[in-house]
Design a protein around this motif. Structure first.
Motif, PDB file in Angstrom:
ATOM      1  N   GLU A  29       1.199  -1.193  -0.181  1.00  0.00           N
ATOM      2  CA  GLU A  29       0.250  -0.011   0.195  1.00  0.00           C
ATOM      3  C   GLU A  29       0.809   1.121  -0.082  1.00  0.00           C
ATOM      4  O   GLU A  29       2.287   1.285   0.470  1.00  0.00           O
ATOM      5  CB  GLU A  29      -0.672   0.358   1.054  1.00  0.00           C
ATOM      6  CG  GLU A  29      -0.283   0.173   2.382  1.00  0.00           C
ATOM      7  CD  GLU A  29      -1.522   0.527   4.008  1.00  0.00           C
ATOM      8  OE1 GLU A  29      -2.170   1.249   3.475  1.00  0.00           O
ATOM      9  OE2 GLU A  29      -0.165   0.655   5.211  1.00  0.00           O
ATOM     10  N   PHE A  31       0.526   4.421   1.597  1.00  0.00           N
ATOM     11  CA  PHE A  31      -0.089   5.381   2.755  1.00  0.00           C
ATOM     12  C   PHE A  31       0.823   6.552   3.413  1.00  0.00           C
ATOM     13  O   PHE A  31       2.382   6.980   2.767  1.00  0.00           O
ATOM     14  CB  PHE A  31      -0.587   5.041   3.219  1.00  0.00           C
ATOM     15  CG  PHE A  31       0.667   4.718   4.925  1.00  0.00           C
ATOM     16  CD1 PHE A  31       0.126   5.220   5.871  1.00  0.00           C
ATOM     17  CD2 PHE A  31       1.733   3.859   4.394  1.00  0.00           C
ATOM     18  CE1 PHE A  31       1.134   4.844   7.287  1.00  0.00           C
ATOM     19  CE2 PHE A  31       2.370   4.129   5.269  1.00  0.00           C
ATOM     20  CZ  PHE A  31       2.958   4.477   6.705  1.00  0.00           C
ATOM     21  N   CYS A  39      -6.491   6.868   5.158  1.00  0.00           N
ATOM     22  CA  CYS A  39      -4.847   5.953   5.604  1.00  0.00           C
ATOM     23  C   CYS A  39      -5.808   4.674   6.361  1.00  0.00           C
ATOM     24  O   CYS A  39      -5.132   3.882   6.766  1.00  0.00           O
ATOM     25  CB  CYS A  39      -3.561   6.658   5.487  1.00  0.00           C
ATOM     26  SG  CYS A  39      -3.189   7.547   3.968  1.00  0.00           S
ATOM     27  N   ASN A  43      -5.739   1.123   7.450  1.00  0.00           N
ATOM     28  CA  ASN A  43      -4.908   0.813   7.772  1.00  0.00           C
ATOM     29  C   ASN A  43      -5.421  -0.044   8.647  1.00  0.00           C
ATOM     30  O   ASN A  43      -5.420  -1.460   9.317  1.00  0.00           O
ATOM     31  CB  ASN A  43      -3.687   1.382   8.487  1.00  0.00           C
ATOM     32  CG  ASN A  43      -3.007   1.874   8.220  1.00  0.00           C
ATOM     33  OD1 ASN A  43      -2.220   3.314   8.674  1.00  0.00           O
ATOM     34  ND2 ASN A  43      -2.259   1.336   6.963  1.00  0.00           N
ATOM     35  N   SER A  62       3.738  -1.336   3.665  1.00  0.00           N
ATOM     36  CA  SER A  62       3.305   0.188   4.192  1.00  0.00           C
ATOM     37  C   SER A  62       4.222   1.282   3.535  1.00  0.00           C
ATOM     38  O   SER A  62       5.305   1.930   4.125  1.00  0.00           O
ATOM     39  CB  SER A  62       3.092   0.517   4.902  1.00  0.00           C
ATOM     40  OG  SER A  62       1.733  -0.499   5.216  1.00  0.00           O
ATOM     41  N   THR A  64       5.321   5.024   2.716  1.00  0.00           N
ATOM     42  CA  THR A  64       4.647   6.285   2.940  1.00  0.00           C
ATOM     43  C   THR A  64       4.643   7.166   1.694  1.00  0.00           C
ATOM     44  O   THR A  64       6.194   7.625   0.847  1.00  0.00           O
ATOM     45  CB  THR A  64       5.814   7.051   4.184  1.00  0.00           C
ATOM     46  OG1 THR A  64       4.748   8.249   4.275  1.00  0.00           O
ATOM     47  CG2 THR A  64       7.299   6.698   3.624  1.00  0.00           C
ATOM     48  N   TRP A  89       5.753  -7.028   8.157  1.00  0.00           N
ATOM     49  CA  TRP A  89       4.822  -5.229   7.646  1.00  0.00           C
ATOM     50  C   TRP A  89       5.668  -4.248   8.028  1.00  0.00           C
ATOM     51  O   TRP A  89       6.153  -3.969   9.733  1.00  0.00           O
ATOM     52  CB  TRP A  89       3.595  -5.346   9.030  1.00  0.00           C
ATOM     53  CG  TRP A  89       3.102  -3.747   8.566  1.00  0.00           C
ATOM     54  CD1 TRP A  89       3.582  -3.062   7.550  1.00  0.00           C
ATOM     55  CD2 TRP A  89       1.258  -4.027   9.022  1.00  0.00           C
ATOM     56  NE1 TRP A  89       1.841  -1.831   7.470  1.00  0.00           N
ATOM     57  CE2 TRP A  89       0.704  -2.753   8.449  1.00  0.00           C
ATOM     58  CE3 TRP A  89       0.311  -5.130   9.504  1.00  0.00           C
ATOM     59  CZ2 TRP A  89      -0.219  -2.749   7.990  1.00  0.00           C
ATOM     60  CZ3 TRP A  89      -0.855  -4.357   9.557  1.00  0.00           C
ATOM     61  CH2 TRP A  89      -1.321  -3.062   8.947  1.00  0.00           C
ATOM     62  N   PHE A  91       6.932  -0.040   7.260  1.00  0.00           N
ATOM     63  CA  PHE A  91       6.400   0.830   7.258  1.00  0.00           C
ATOM     64  C   PHE A  91       7.754   1.621   6.561  1.00  0.00           C
ATOM     65  O   PHE A  91       8.812   1.653   7.219  1.00  0.00           O
ATOM     66  CB  PHE A  91       5.823   1.612   8.621  1.00  0.00           C
ATOM     67  CG  PHE A  91       4.333   0.953   8.673  1.00  0.00           C
ATOM     68  CD1 PHE A  91       3.842   1.202   8.134  1.00  0.00           C
ATOM     69  CD2 PHE A  91       4.239  -0.314  10.081  1.00  0.00           C
ATOM     70  CE1 PHE A  91       2.263   1.488   8.356  1.00  0.00           C
ATOM     71  CE2 PHE A  91       3.260  -0.235  10.232  1.00  0.00           C
ATOM     72  CZ  PHE A  91       1.955   0.068   9.839  1.00  0.00           C
ATOM     73  N   LEU A 126      -4.468  -1.706  -3.833  1.00  0.00           N
ATOM     74  CA  LEU A 126      -3.565  -2.641  -2.613  1.00  0.00           C
ATOM     75  C   LEU A 126      -2.845  -3.414  -3.899  1.00  0.00           C
ATOM     76  O   LEU A 126      -4.059  -3.907  -3.974  1.00  0.00           O
ATOM     77  CB  LEU A 126      -4.097  -3.345  -1.558  1.00  0.00           C
ATOM     78  CG  LEU A 126      -4.861  -2.804  -0.445  1.00  0.00           C
ATOM     79  CD1 LEU A 126      -5.950  -3.640   0.382  1.00  0.00           C
ATOM     80  CD2 LEU A 126      -3.783  -1.839   0.175  1.00  0.00           C
TER      81      LEU A 126
END
Length: 185
Positions: A29, A31, A39, A43, A62, A64, A89, A91, A126
């Motif tokens: 994704e 975001f 977002c 999430n 994820s 940014t 996961w 980020f 996604l």
């Protein structure tokens, strides 16, 4: 289609690449942590997916679109606030131009000019990636290909998306089903 090559920094200051994710089924994704609209919903929906899957070979990437504010430290705070426990996961943050180019390679809309409000616009799409680094998809109930999943379960009130007016699109449920299938491959 092969997943675009990527290499970015995660919330733990580790470099994560597409190669690190080989052997895992994962969702990508785009975001940003200060997003006031879709977002938080995306999430939460991905947390629901993670909870339903609970497999060590499942992950989420994820990325940014606001790397100036979304430093690894701020992404760590965000992950902690969400209660993310899955070590897969990530980020991710990095250079904004690189992230924009990556979004175009994924064919997921992200606004180009980060100095404007439009620059933080993005789709709620996604991408689902299989263990071999291939982007996977499914067909909807009418036989149309769904290349990307919506990060939002939604109802199409006017039937604009090739559906009947008022039809509910259970995209997150479809995503869960397809992740489970890919994990079994």
């Amino acid at each position: 289609m092969d997943v675009p090559k990527f290499e970015l920094t995660n919330q733990n200051n580790q470099t994560i690449s597409d190669q690190d994710m080989l052997g895992k089924v994962y969702v990508v994704e785009f975001f940003f942590t200060n997003c006031p609209t879709i977002c938080p919903i995306m999430n939460q929906n991905l947390k629901e997916v993670e909870k339903a899957i609970s497999d060590s070979n499942f992950g989420v990437i994820s990325i940014t679109i606001d790397p100036k504010r979304d430093t690894p430290e701020n992404l760590k705070i965000h992950a902690d606030r969400l209660g993310i426990q899955n070590p897969n996961w990530h980020f991710l943050t990095g250079d904004r131009d690189y992230i924009y180019k990556l979004s175009t390679e994924f064919n997921i809309y992200v606004g180009e000019d980060e100095s404007t409000a439009e620059g933080l616009n993005h789709s709620g799409k996604l991408a689902l990636i299989d263990k071999n680094g291939k982007i996977r998809s499914r067909y909807d109930e009418r036989g149309f290909p769904i290349l990307y999943y919506s990060g939002l379960n939604y109802t199409d009130p006017e039937g604009k998306n090739g559906s009947l007016a008022g039809q509910y699109h259970p995209q997150i449920e479809w995503l869960k089903e397809d992740i489970k299938k890919l994990l079994e491959e």
